[in-house]
Design a protein around this motif. Structure first.
Motif, short mmCIF file in Angstrom:
data_model
loop_
_atom_site.label_atom_id
_atom_site.label_comp_id
_atom_site.label_asym_id
_atom_site.label_seq_id
_atom_site.Cartn_x
_atom_site.Cartn_y
_atom_site.Cartn_z
N SER A 1 0.77 -1.18 -0.21
CA SER A 1 -0.03 0.07 -0.06
C SER A 1 0.71 1.19 -0.08
CB SER A 1 -0.79 -0.09 1.22
OG SER A 1 -1.70 0.80 1.29
N SER B 1 -1.79 2.59 -7.79
CA SER B 1 -3.08 2.62 -8.19
C SER B 1 -2.92 3.95 -8.89
CB SER B 1 -3.85 3.21 -6.68
OG SER B 1 -5.12 3.44 -7.12
N ARG C 1 -4.01 5.11 -12.53
CA ARG C 1 -5.22 5.96 -12.80
C ARG C 1 -4.58 6.96 -13.79
NH1 ARG C 1 -9.16 6.94 -9.11
NH2 ARG C 1 -8.80 9.31 -9.19
N GLU D 1 -5.72 10.95 -13.55
CA GLU D 1 -4.77 11.73 -13.01
C GLU D 1 -3.77 12.03 -13.96
OE1 GLU D 1 -4.51 12.42 -9.69
OE2 GLU D 1 -5.66 11.05 -8.74
P1 ADP Z 1 -5.36 3.02 -2.79
O1 ADP Z 1 -4.10 2.35 -2.06
O2 ADP Z 1 -6.09 1.74 -3.39
O3 ADP Z 1 -4.86 3.89 -3.86
P2 ADP Z 1 -6.12 5.02 -0.91
O4 ADP Z 1 -6.72 4.67 0.19
O5 ADP Z 1 -4.44 5.02 -0.76
O6 ADP Z 1 -6.17 3.58 -1.96
O7 ADP Z 1 -6.45 5.99 -1.83
C1 ADP Z 1 -7.72 6.56 -2.02
C2 ADP Z 1 -7.94 7.80 -2.76
O8 ADP Z 1 -7.50 8.67 -1.90
C3 ADP Z 1 -7.38 7.91 -3.94
O9 ADP Z 1 -8.27 8.59 -4.89
C4 ADP Z 1 -6.06 8.80 -3.67
O10 ADP Z 1 -5.72 9.70 -4.80
C5 ADP Z 1 -6.46 9.59 -2.34
N1 ADP Z 1 -5.32 9.68 -1.48
C6 ADP Z 1 -4.31 8.77 -1.20
N2 ADP Z 1 -3.60 9.07 -0.31
C7 ADP Z 1 -3.78 10.62 -0.33
C8 ADP Z 1 -3.07 11.67 0.62
N3 ADP Z 1 -2.09 11.58 1.04
N4 ADP Z 1 -3.62 12.97 0.26
C9 ADP Z 1 -5.12 13.16 -0.37
N5 ADP Z 1 -5.44 12.16 -1.22
C10 ADP Z 1 -4.97 10.78 -0.94
#
Ligand code: ADP
Ligand code: ADP
Length: 225
Positions: free
Chosen positions: A38, A43, A47, A53
């Protein structure tokens, strides 16, 4: 089918590099798994290929087209997400036909192609049902059918099996592999599950801290993790 080229791809959020200097060519009709913990940038990479993105640097080509600055709707990609996101007020068949409607395919053809796709994911008997009545595995099959119905050049899968229990996930891995061979589409599949990647992939791309640290066939990366 289409080859995908990522060239020195980068995505920065403020001072954080979500993805840094990723370069790889994903071959026509290949199933590539992006594997990593993770937060490793899987991702975000997916994206960017989908056009959800915008890269802060680098280039994305699909076939001969430079799509780096093109919006998602101008790309020949289709995406399956972890949470299946079916429309609750439409039937299963209408859900699968939805993307075709957006592409102005005539009604009869939409229904025929949607039925075909539902058969392919073994959900042929469920067309008239309300998706909220389906199990998680069935919902994910329908989501897969919906993404494939538009006959994309590239199918992008973002942890599509992570919300399923282990047994069902393992069954779906084998089915996904069969569907991939059947539809001859380039698949990019994101997972944090090593077993899943080894079952599914033609090649595995290992991501760590935003970088693609290794790409190879499962037996190659297994030798040298
Ligand atoms: P995954 O690991 O499946 O990508 P996350 O929980 O990391 O899922 O992310 C879910 C959403 O939150 C995504 O749209 C990602 O772009 C956003 N995101 C992840 N980390 C951050 C962060 N530090 N600040 C803002 N948005 C975030
Ligand atoms: P993975 O899919 O491997 O879990 P992600 O691509 O979701 O990893 O995230 C990679 C890194 O980028 C993480 O550190 C995450 O917090 C960060 N990140 C992702 N999306 C955003 C966002 N919208 N804003 C800020 N940081 C983000």
């Amino acid at each position: 089918m289409s080859e995908i080229t990522l060239a020195e791809l980068e995505k920065r959020y403020g001072d954080t590099f979500a993805v840094e200097d990723v370069s790889v060519t994903i071959e026509d009709g290949e199933l590539l798994c992006l594997l990593g913990p993770s937060g490793s940038g899987k991702s975000t990479t997916l994206r960017m290929i989908a056009g959800l993105e915008t890269p802060t640097d680098g280039e994305i080509r699909i076939g001969d087209d430079d799509v780096t600055d093109r919006p998602a709707y101008e790309r020949t990609t289709s995406t399956v997400f972890q949470d299946w996101a079916l429309f609750p007020h439409k039937t299963v068949l209408e859900n699968v036909a939805f993307g075709l409607k957006m592409r102005d395919v005539a009604k009869d053809e939409r229904r025929e192609r949607a039925r075909e796709m539902l058969d392919r994911v073994e959900m042929g008997g469920y067309g008239d049902q309300d998706p909220t009545n389906l199990s998680g595995g069935q919902k994910q099959r329908v989501a897969l059918a919906r993404s494939l119905a538009v006959e994309p050049d590239v199918l992008l899968l973002d942890e599509p099996l992570s919300n399923l229990d282990k047994r069902l996930s393992e069954d779906m891995q084998i089915e996904l592999r069969e569907i991939h061979e059947d539809v001859e589409t380039t698949f990019v599949h994101v997972t944090h599950d090593q077993d899943e990647a080894f079952t599914l992939a033609d090649r595995i791309g290992i991501m760590a801290d935003g970088e693609l640290v290794q790409v190879g066939a499962p037996d190659e990366v297994y030798e040298n993790p």
